[in-house]
Design an enzyme around this catalytic site. Sequence first.
Site, short mmCIF file in Angstrom:
data_model
loop_
_atom_site.label_atom_id
_atom_site.label_comp_id
_atom_site.label_asym_id
_atom_site.label_seq_id
_atom_site.Cartn_x
_atom_site.Cartn_y
_atom_site.Cartn_z
NE ARG A 98 -3.46 2.19 2.97
CZ ARG A 98 -3.17 3.34 3.58
NH1 ARG A 98 -1.94 3.58 4.00
NH2 ARG A 98 -4.09 4.25 3.79
CG LEU A 99 2.73 2.36 -3.48
CD1 LEU A 99 3.18 2.91 -4.83
CD2 LEU A 99 3.89 1.73 -2.75
CG ASP A 100 0.53 6.48 3.88
OD1 ASP A 100 -0.70 6.46 4.05
OD2 ASP A 100 1.28 7.35 4.40
CB ALA A 101 0.55 10.00 1.77
CB VAL A 102 1.87 7.27 -3.51
CG1 VAL A 102 0.54 7.10 -4.22
CG2 VAL A 102 3.03 7.20 -4.49
#
Length: 581
Positions: A235-239
């Site tokens: 999960r690429l957080d705040a990408v």
Amino acid sequence: MTDAIQKELKFLVESHLSFIYPNADNGELADRLMAIMELDGSCMKPGVHANSWSQKDIFTITYGDSIRRDGEEPLETLHTFFNERLKDVVSGIHILPFFPYSSDDGFSVIDYTRVNDAIGEWEHIVEIGKEYNLMADLVINHCSSRSGWFDNFKQRKSPGADYFIETDPNTDLSEVVRPRTTPLLREVETLNGKRHVWCTFSPDQVDLNFANPEVVCEMVGIIKLYLDRGVRTFRLDAVAFLWKEIGTSCINHPKTHEFVRLFRTLIEHHSPDAIIITETNVPNHENLSYFGNANEAHAVYNFSLPPLLVNALVTGNSNHLKMWQMSMPPAQMGTFFLNFIASHDGIGLRPAEGLLNEEEIDALANTMQNFGARISWRTAEGGRPKPYEINVTLFDALQGTVRGPDKWQIERFICAHGIMFSLEGVPAIYIHSFLATNNYSEGVDLTNHNRTINRYKWDYDELCEKLDDGYSHHCKVLQRMRELLAIRIKQPAFHPNATQFTLHLGEQVFGFWRQSLKRDQSIFCIHNISDTEVAIPLSSINLISLNTWEDLVSGEKYTDLHKDLVLGPYDFVWLTNKPGV
């Protein structure tokens, strides 16, 4: 890996890097990234538009310590709970950041390479990954101001001296999109005097400088570590905020999209069945852009679903929900929507912008406040505050309608999940939805942090007592959710990429038709989203009279298609011509 695949991979990596760093010689950096990922031997070329998921894929979102028991590491307790209560209906577990952190319940990471010793060790993570599709957060945009990297930044030594973004405070940053009301720049004392560093989310979360290739190498090394520890979904957080360019909004930058493509290329060639999910809490059309041409994220969060579905259920009007669903393009093969209606954060309101008007958003926020919710704000254009997020447990958010609380809370809550479980995509259920947890308002008072309201920590023994008592709302909800998921996983028409069409059956009804990829099963999913009974002529649903139709939820068979389908408040049916086995 054959020489041909090796050459093709290097070409792809160099192409990504050349877009990001157009004035650099990127051959050496490409070799370095491939070496970090150990892409030099037996890796396979990933398939194109290949689905490695089915209707059996169901995620749960949880903190590592959402359930605790005295004398046991929380990750062990969590593993035990899933094996005892959810293993037959849940295939994947998203463990929210499980690293040492300084704030934001894990999203301000001090050390990406360690497990927070308050919840367990890497061995516990590895064991969970052996039994479940393990999703982990790559907190990519920022790290903690207490990290070793930031300490080195202040000491002007490596690694870290040039890992962060320094900006003159006199720079015009008015175009930058902000998700928070805190100052964008933080003043910090370094060995070279005062500097101002970029902090998109909070003064404790300092943005990393991806214009420096060394930061990219660090992050790729972290990706490789997670793969080695059993993580298969990232999960690429705040990408969306990753790349900064003065004079732009600094959100959804083309180079940010290129980074997603780069990470996908590297991850897929290491593990072809691995998945990237982008977390981009932005308006709907921006969110969809992270699919790219099926070459960026494998999945995007269906961020507009939570506010639109809650709005429909508390107003008894499905029109906005239907309009949105009709506007949504089907996910290409090789991609899917991750459907959720509750999370550790809250109900985001930015994804409702352009779908609900400001008066409707304000009305929704006011209704939720009447149910004990807190509202988080952001700074909009011109410096004015706008509601950014509703902080509330979903169970309490659905305790009534715009007219106030009523007796239909459980039915309304189950109806919401019936919709999510049957929609195109993969469902992700927040642990506190399975447990029908109430607002933890005392926690908000203790932390002064709105999101704490939906982050209660259950005692394992107390929870099990409630789940086994036969009468509590916790027990009733978990039982109903398990029953629905057990039905879902058997139906080919609920495949994440199966055909979906919206039905028009009146504003009190939200309905859609699903058809399996092989076209041998149809399911008509018809939900009464109001607190009054509705009657729908079966003839209006376009059921084929030659087939026998059965409701998967109740088991009732429909042979006389000239009658009405009568649904009580928040009742729903999944009518199929061929029950799955």
